[in-house]
Design a protein around this motif. Structure first.
Motif, PDB file in Angstrom:
ATOM      1  N   GLY A 140       1.273 -12.452  -4.775  1.00 41.81           N
ATOM      2  CA  GLY A 140       1.114 -11.887  -3.601  1.00 41.81           C
ATOM      3  C   GLY A 140       2.177 -11.013  -3.200  1.00 41.81           C
ATOM      4  N   ARG A 141       3.319 -11.110  -3.519  1.00 40.82           N
ATOM      5  CA  ARG A 141       4.523 -10.308  -3.443  1.00 40.82           C
ATOM      6  C   ARG A 141       4.422  -9.057  -4.065  1.00 40.82           C
ATOM      7  NH1 ARG A 141       7.413  -7.944   0.530  1.00 40.82           N
ATOM      8  NH2 ARG A 141       9.572  -7.385  -0.136  1.00 40.82           N
ATOM      9  N   HIS A 142       4.096  -9.118  -5.192  1.00 38.51           N
ATOM     10  CA  HIS A 142       3.752  -8.137  -6.405  1.00 38.51           C
ATOM     11  C   HIS A 142       2.624  -7.009  -5.909  1.00 38.51           C
ATOM     12  CE1 HIS A 142       3.546  -5.738 -10.021  1.00 38.51           C
ATOM     13  NE2 HIS A 142       2.210  -5.960 -10.024  1.00 38.51           N
ATOM     14  N   THR A 143       1.457  -7.577  -5.464  1.00 39.21           N
ATOM     15  CA  THR A 143       0.684  -6.923  -4.940  1.00 39.21           C
ATOM     16  C   THR A 143       0.820  -6.372  -3.744  1.00 39.21           C
ATOM     17  OG1 THR A 143      -0.988  -8.552  -5.774  1.00 39.21           O
ATOM     18  CG2 THR A 143      -2.101  -6.878  -4.256  1.00 39.21           C
ATOM     19  N   GLN A 144       1.551  -7.031  -2.645  1.00 39.59           N
ATOM     20  CA  GLN A 144       1.971  -6.419  -1.454  1.00 39.59           C
ATOM     21  C   GLN A 144       2.924  -5.282  -1.965  1.00 39.59           C
ATOM     22  OE1 GLN A 144       5.143  -8.583   0.712  1.00 39.59           O
ATOM     23  NE2 GLN A 144       3.718  -8.424   2.663  1.00 39.59           N
ATOM     24  N   VAL A 145       3.849  -5.244  -2.661  1.00 31.45           N
ATOM     25  CA  VAL A 145       4.926  -4.041  -2.814  1.00 31.45           C
ATOM     26  C   VAL A 145       3.808  -2.950  -3.417  1.00 31.45           C
ATOM     27  CG1 VAL A 145       6.911  -3.411  -4.059  1.00 31.45           C
ATOM     28  CG2 VAL A 145       6.772  -5.585  -2.947  1.00 31.45           C
ATOM     29  N   ARG A 146       2.926  -3.475  -4.320  1.00 32.93           N
ATOM     30  CA  ARG A 146       2.285  -2.166  -4.919  1.00 32.93           C
ATOM     31  C   ARG A 146       1.321  -1.535  -3.906  1.00 32.93           C
ATOM     32  NH1 ARG A 146      -2.682  -2.010  -8.151  1.00 32.93           N
ATOM     33  NH2 ARG A 146      -3.141  -4.367  -7.824  1.00 32.93           N
ATOM     34  N   PHE A 147       0.984  -2.165  -3.183  1.00 30.31           N
ATOM     35  CA  PHE A 147       0.169  -1.749  -2.084  1.00 30.31           C
ATOM     36  C   PHE A 147       0.810  -0.646  -1.261  1.00 30.31           C
ATOM     37  CE2 PHE A 147      -1.142  -1.587   2.523  1.00 30.31           C
ATOM     38  CZ  PHE A 147      -2.422  -0.910   2.400  1.00 30.31           C
ATOM     39  N   TYR A 148       2.124  -0.885  -0.891  1.00 34.50           N
ATOM     40  CA  TYR A 148       3.117   0.052  -0.057  1.00 34.50           C
ATOM     41  C   TYR A 148       3.256   1.152  -0.931  1.00 34.50           C
ATOM     42  CZ  TYR A 148       4.451  -4.360   2.624  1.00 34.50           C
ATOM     43  OH  TYR A 148       4.473  -5.084   3.551  1.00 34.50           O
ATOM     44  N   ARG A 149       3.639   1.105  -1.860  1.00 35.47           N
ATOM     45  CA  ARG A 149       3.769   2.384  -3.109  1.00 35.47           C
ATOM     46  C   ARG A 149       2.629   2.991  -3.122  1.00 35.47           C
ATOM     47  NH1 ARG A 149       5.396  -0.528  -6.966  1.00 35.47           N
ATOM     48  NH2 ARG A 149       3.493  -0.651  -8.065  1.00 35.47           N
ATOM     49  N   GLN A 150       1.472   2.434  -3.320  1.00 37.37           N
ATOM     50  CA  GLN A 150       0.225   3.126  -3.374  1.00 37.37           C
ATOM     51  C   GLN A 150      -0.221   3.846  -2.278  1.00 37.37           C
ATOM     52  OE1 GLN A 150       0.133   3.496  -6.796  1.00 37.37           O
ATOM     53  NE2 GLN A 150      -2.019   3.060  -6.832  1.00 37.37           N
ATOM     54  N   ALA A 151      -0.015   3.176  -1.097  1.00 38.98           N
ATOM     55  CA  ALA A 151      -0.369   3.826   0.112  1.00 38.98           C
ATOM     56  C   ALA A 151       0.467   5.192   0.709  1.00 38.98           C
ATOM     57  CB  ALA A 151      -0.143   2.830   1.323  1.00 38.98           C
ATOM     58  N   LEU A 152       1.848   5.098   0.206  1.00 38.13           N
ATOM     59  CA  LEU A 152       2.496   6.360   0.364  1.00 38.13           C
ATOM     60  C   LEU A 152       2.051   7.278  -0.571  1.00 38.13           C
ATOM     61  CD1 LEU A 152       6.427   4.600   0.352  1.00 38.13           C
ATOM     62  CD2 LEU A 152       4.914   5.538   2.368  1.00 38.13           C
ATOM     63  N   ALA A 153       2.017   7.220  -1.706  1.00 36.14           N
ATOM     64  CA  ALA A 153       1.343   8.162  -2.720  1.00 36.14           C
ATOM     65  C   ALA A 153       0.039   8.698  -2.164  1.00 36.14           C
ATOM     66  CB  ALA A 153       1.376   7.672  -4.172  1.00 36.14           C
ATOM     67  N   ARG A 154      -0.916   7.779  -2.140  1.00 39.25           N
ATOM     68  CA  ARG A 154      -2.319   8.303  -1.606  1.00 39.25           C
ATOM     69  C   ARG A 154      -2.227   9.142  -0.255  1.00 39.25           C
ATOM     70  NH1 ARG A 154      -7.696   6.678  -2.410  1.00 39.25           N
ATOM     71  NH2 ARG A 154      -8.921   6.936  -0.336  1.00 39.25           N
ATOM     72  N   LEU A 155      -1.525   8.995   0.543  1.00 37.15           N
ATOM     73  CA  LEU A 155      -1.476   9.717   1.730  1.00 37.15           C
ATOM     74  C   LEU A 155      -1.091  11.162   1.589  1.00 37.15           C
ATOM     75  CD1 LEU A 155      -1.954  10.055   4.853  1.00 37.15           C
ATOM     76  CD2 LEU A 155       0.384   9.531   5.364  1.00 37.15           C
ATOM     77  N   ARG A 156      -0.116  11.242   0.551  1.00 41.17           N
ATOM     78  CA  ARG A 156       0.328  12.622   0.294  1.00 41.17           C
ATOM     79  C   ARG A 156      -0.670  13.395  -0.460  1.00 41.17           C
ATOM     80  NH1 ARG A 156       6.230  13.186  -2.477  1.00 41.17           N
ATOM     81  NH2 ARG A 156       5.332  11.948  -3.935  1.00 41.17           N
ATOM     82  N   THR A 157      -1.303  12.856  -1.450  1.00 41.66           N
ATOM     83  CA  THR A 157      -2.425  13.303  -2.067  1.00 41.66           C
ATOM     84  C   THR A 157      -3.442  13.562  -1.402  1.00 41.66           C
ATOM     85  OG1 THR A 157      -1.761  11.902  -4.093  1.00 41.66           O
ATOM     86  CG2 THR A 157      -4.171  13.026  -3.894  1.00 41.66           C
ATOM     87  N   LEU A 158      -4.011  12.845  -0.269  1.00 43.80           N
ATOM     88  CA  LEU A 158      -5.146  13.065   0.831  1.00 43.80           C
ATOM     89  C   LEU A 158      -4.640  14.496   1.568  1.00 43.80           C
ATOM     90  CD1 LEU A 158      -6.124   9.753   2.027  1.00 43.80           C
ATOM     91  CD2 LEU A 158      -7.398  11.184   0.637  1.00 43.80           C
ATOM     92  N   LEU A 159      -3.403  14.732   1.780  1.00 47.33           N
ATOM     93  CA  LEU A 159      -3.196  15.746   2.624  1.00 47.33           C
ATOM     94  C   LEU A 159      -3.619  17.090   1.895  1.00 47.33           C
ATOM     95  CD1 LEU A 159       0.069  14.570   4.037  1.00 47.33           C
ATOM     96  CD2 LEU A 159      -1.642  14.931   5.605  1.00 47.33           C
ATOM     97  N   GLN A 160      -3.553  17.069   0.606  1.00 53.95           N
ATOM     98  CA  GLN A 160      -3.926  18.508  -0.222  1.00 53.95           C
ATOM     99  C   GLN A 160      -5.390  18.619  -0.013  1.00 53.95           C
ATOM    100  OE1 GLN A 160      -3.240  17.703  -4.285  1.00 53.95           O
ATOM    101  NE2 GLN A 160      -0.988  16.920  -3.734  1.00 53.95           N
ATOM    102  N   ALA A 161      -6.213  17.748   0.330  1.00 52.65           N
ATOM    103  CA  ALA A 161      -7.825  17.985   0.826  1.00 52.65           C
ATOM    104  C   ALA A 161      -8.206  17.038   1.610  1.00 52.65           C
ATOM    105  CB  ALA A 161      -8.637  18.010  -0.659  1.00 52.65           C
ATOM    106  N   PRO A 162      -7.851  17.027   2.900  1.00 49.81           N
ATOM    107  CA  PRO A 162      -8.032  15.817   3.778  1.00 49.81           C
ATOM    108  C   PRO A 162      -9.700  15.638   3.905  1.00 49.81           C
ATOM    109  CG  PRO A 162      -6.617  17.210   4.912  1.00 49.81           C
ATOM    110  CD  PRO A 162      -7.249  18.035   3.538  1.00 49.81           C
TER     111      PRO A 162
END
Length: 235
Positions: A178-200
């Motif tokens: 659970g904790r590992h998946t939670q931290v991975r979700f946080y990390r992925q969410a940050l990176a995904r938002l930055r990527t989406l901003l290139q072509a919303p």
């Protein structure tokens, strides 16, 4: 036979938050994970947010839950509608397991605060976990613009702990992963938002049942019907 997704979302309205705020951070911190994850998204001109600028665009993506990594977490909710009070049915995904988890947006943020580098315009929202969720806690997604520099950040602020889980196999699995998946979700969410901003992507459109599935453009997996799904009480 599984109930329609719209019925599962509607059932959330009768579920309470699954913990007492008086026993949670900042009042009590023992036994809780307290997280703060931050990523710089870029810069605007100094001053209040620009119409159609970085902060406004990122804010729309956050409001629509587009930043979520669909391999970990997906969501269904009614849209349009008020942000505060919105019930969201989250589907946590792990290997061949699917977990239906209810949360409710209980606060919206749009204010100027004192930051480490001067005043900041901060926008965003917070949700809290509902009865039947595998976790207890509050999670805040916020975007902050330093008014003097134009620097824009995406921040995930959270406190959480494991909720009581009666099923011993689920309890063990959550303790191990659970904790590992939670931290991975946080990390992925940050990176995904930055990527989406290139072509919303375009704003989400509700389906015939009035629900938005987020993030947009994600289809069910080929073997989805054969996975095991655990629903929260009331879904």
């Amino acid at each position: 036979m599984r109930p329609p997704l719209a019925d599962a979302v509607a059932a959330l309205r009768d579920l309470p938050v699954n913990y007492a705020e008086a026993e949670a951070p900042p009042v009590v911190t023992t036994g809780w994970h307290v997280d703060r994850c931050v990523l710089e998204l870029g810069r605007e001109e100094p001053g209040e947010p620009e119409p159609g600028g970085l902060l406004e665009t990122a804010g729309a993506l956050v409001n629509h839950y587009e930043f979520s990594d669909p391999s970990i977490l997906r969501a269904a909710f009614h849209y349009p509608g008020d942000l505060v009070g919105r019930d969201m049915l989250l589907e946590g995904r792990f290997l061949v397991l699917r977990f239906l988890l209810g949360v409710r947006i209980t606060a919206q943020h749009d204010e100027v605060r004192a930051g480490p580098h001067g005043p900041e315009r901060v926008i965003g929202w917070s949700y809290q976990t509902l009865r039947g969720h595998l976790e207890q806690g509050r999670l805040t997604y916020e975007l902050a613009k330093e008014l003097e520099t134009g620097r824009v950040e995406f921040r995930i602020l959270a406190y959480s702990r494991r909720a009581p889980i009666r099923n011993p196999m689920l309890r063990l699995g959550f303790r191990l992963f659970g904790r590992h998946t939670q931290v991975r979700f946080y990390r992925q969410a940050l990176a995904r938002l930055r990527t989406l901003l290139q072509a919303p992507p375009s704003p989400p459109q509700p389906g015939p049942d009035g629900l938005v599935r987020a993030p947009s453009g994600v289809e069910a997996g080929r073997f989805e019907a054969f996975t095991l799904r655990f629903a929260h009480p009331g879904a």
